[in-house]
Scaffold this motif. Structure first.
Motif, PDB file in Angstrom:
ATOM      1  N   HIS A  65       0.818  -1.204   0.000  1.00  0.00           N
ATOM      2  CA  HIS A  65       0.000   0.000   0.000  1.00  0.00           C
ATOM      3  C   HIS A  65       0.860   1.265   0.000  1.00  0.00           C
ATOM      4  CE1 HIS A  65      -2.815   2.999   1.419  1.00  0.00           C
ATOM      5  NE2 HIS A  65      -1.958   3.271   2.382  1.00  0.00           N
ATOM      6  N   ASP A  71       0.401   5.906  -0.224  1.00  0.00           N
ATOM      7  CA  ASP A  71      -0.409   7.108  -0.398  1.00  0.00           C
ATOM      8  C   ASP A  71       0.347   8.072  -1.311  1.00  0.00           C
ATOM      9  OD1 ASP A  71      -2.693   6.484   1.384  1.00  0.00           O
ATOM     10  OD2 ASP A  71      -1.100   6.287   2.866  1.00  0.00           O
ATOM     11  N   HIS A 130      -8.855   3.519   2.670  1.00  0.00           N
ATOM     12  CA  HIS A 130      -8.651   4.917   3.026  1.00  0.00           C
ATOM     13  C   HIS A 130      -7.936   5.634   1.910  1.00  0.00           C
ATOM     14  CE1 HIS A 130      -4.645   3.402   4.332  1.00  0.00           C
ATOM     15  NE2 HIS A 130      -4.240   4.608   3.935  1.00  0.00           N
ATOM     16  N   GLU A 149      -0.214   4.909   9.186  1.00  0.00           N
ATOM     17  CA  GLU A 149      -1.091   3.753   8.973  1.00  0.00           C
ATOM     18  C   GLU A 149      -1.547   3.174  10.314  1.00  0.00           C
ATOM     19  OE1 GLU A 149      -2.068   2.757   5.892  1.00  0.00           O
ATOM     20  OE2 GLU A 149      -0.889   4.376   5.004  1.00  0.00           O
TER      21      GLU A 149
END
Ligand code: ZN
Ligand code: ZN
Ligand code: ZN
Ligand code: ZN
Lengths: 139, 139
Positions: A85, A87, A123, A106
DNA sequence: ATTAACATGATAAAGCATCTCATTTCACTC
DNA sequence: GAGTGAAATGAGATGCTTTATCATGTTAAT
């Protein structure tokens, strides 16, 4: 191989799907809109319809092959799903996108969710601003 | 008073603008879409156009009176700008929105931006999921 | 009250994404 | 390799959210 990914998703292996996955995997700009993809493929001489691009991306997303992000203003962007993951920081001046993942953030998200009896299913964290150095579109 | 806010924004004080600000300040659902606002005002017997709602909200946003958020799927939502920043947890089942602000996350964002020579002008953090207790729309 | 600038609202238009449906392609069988 | 049914394609229509247009109405200052 892309063929395996498509099959594993329960989809037929077709030229448009292969072309889209190939493009996502082999472009230097990881984050592309459906229209970006459509135009690049057209520019390459491939024959493809915009509806097919949207359909394929939506199916790839459902299969976990591709992630969709809604950056501010305009179209959604898609990227090949990576193992881990991350962002995004988005430069409002040049469009440059930098990926990051911070375990503190996180972890904190999980704690906050737990505190509020909230089960997180996903998210989105996006930092908007600009890069102060100018090595933006250089090599 | 709303009148002062509107004047400070360099806008004329008009009925539609007063109605919109008043609604945003006095509804229990802080986060409303332009269409929500339009329909509620129509339902109240007020005469207003959807274009006016969008225009006013955009102007209020530019003036810092209102914040706009793009939650997943569909329309943008607007809320009265509060003094202190906050982020959102959005329940995908009921639509309930919970606001939170975590200084650890905020601080970490600043650190990460600094590490990457990035000047943050804004950010969006949204947790999607569902609340496990069921005190959603009660009371 | 006059007036000029601004705001409104109905509607048209734009932008992004999805749907429709006739045609084509794929994958499997013989 | 030809035949077949199911799935996919692509052109265009449609839907949905938001913005632009413009004739009319309102505001705020004289
Ligand atoms: Zn994250
Ligand atoms: Zn990414
Ligand atoms: Zn925040
Ligand atoms: Zn909020």
């Amino acid at each position: 191989m892309e063929e395996q990914d498509i099959k594993r998703a329960g989809l037929k292996v077709t030229q448009p799907r292969l072309k889209i996955l190939d493009l996502l995997g082999n472009t230097r700009e990881r984050h592309l809109s459906a229209e970006d993809i459509y135009k690049i493929l057209l520019g390459n001489g491939d024959e493809i319809g915009l509806a097919t691009v949207y359909r394929a991306l939506t199916q790839f997303e459902a299969a976990g092959l591709v992630n969709r992000h809604h950056f501010e203003g305009g179209q959604a962007v898609f990227e090949l799903a990576s193992e881990e993951h991350h962002d995004h920081m988005v430069c409002m001046r040049t469009g440059r996108v930098l990926e990051f993942c911070d375990e503190i953030i996180e972890q904190r998200q999980r704690e906050l969710a737990h505190q509020h009896n909230f089960r997180i299913t996903g998210h989105s964290l996006i930092l908007y601003g600009e890069f102060l150095d100018n090595n933006d579109e250089k090599a």
